[in-house]
Design a protein around this motif. Sequence first.
Motif: not given
Length: 80
Positions: A28, A34, A36, A51, A53-55, A67-69, A72, A75
Amino acid sequence: MAIADIQEYLKLIPAVNRAPQHAVWLTYDDEADTLYVNFKKPSYATDSELTDEDVIVRYEDDAVIGFTVLHASKRIKKTA
């Protein structure tokens, strides 16, 4: 250093068990907000997609390697 609430980390077990190669690496970045998630180390993506959903889903050939969120912290469910 002791982990304050190990029960929260134990909730990760099902996700790790379902992951490719039964391995997950999490990092994180507080400044970028973000998360990872990698299923392979080292991971070298040959393609990626963002995506709705910003992923960002990262691929090596046809396999998802992580994937990268983005955003973060937004959420996380707020609990009392």
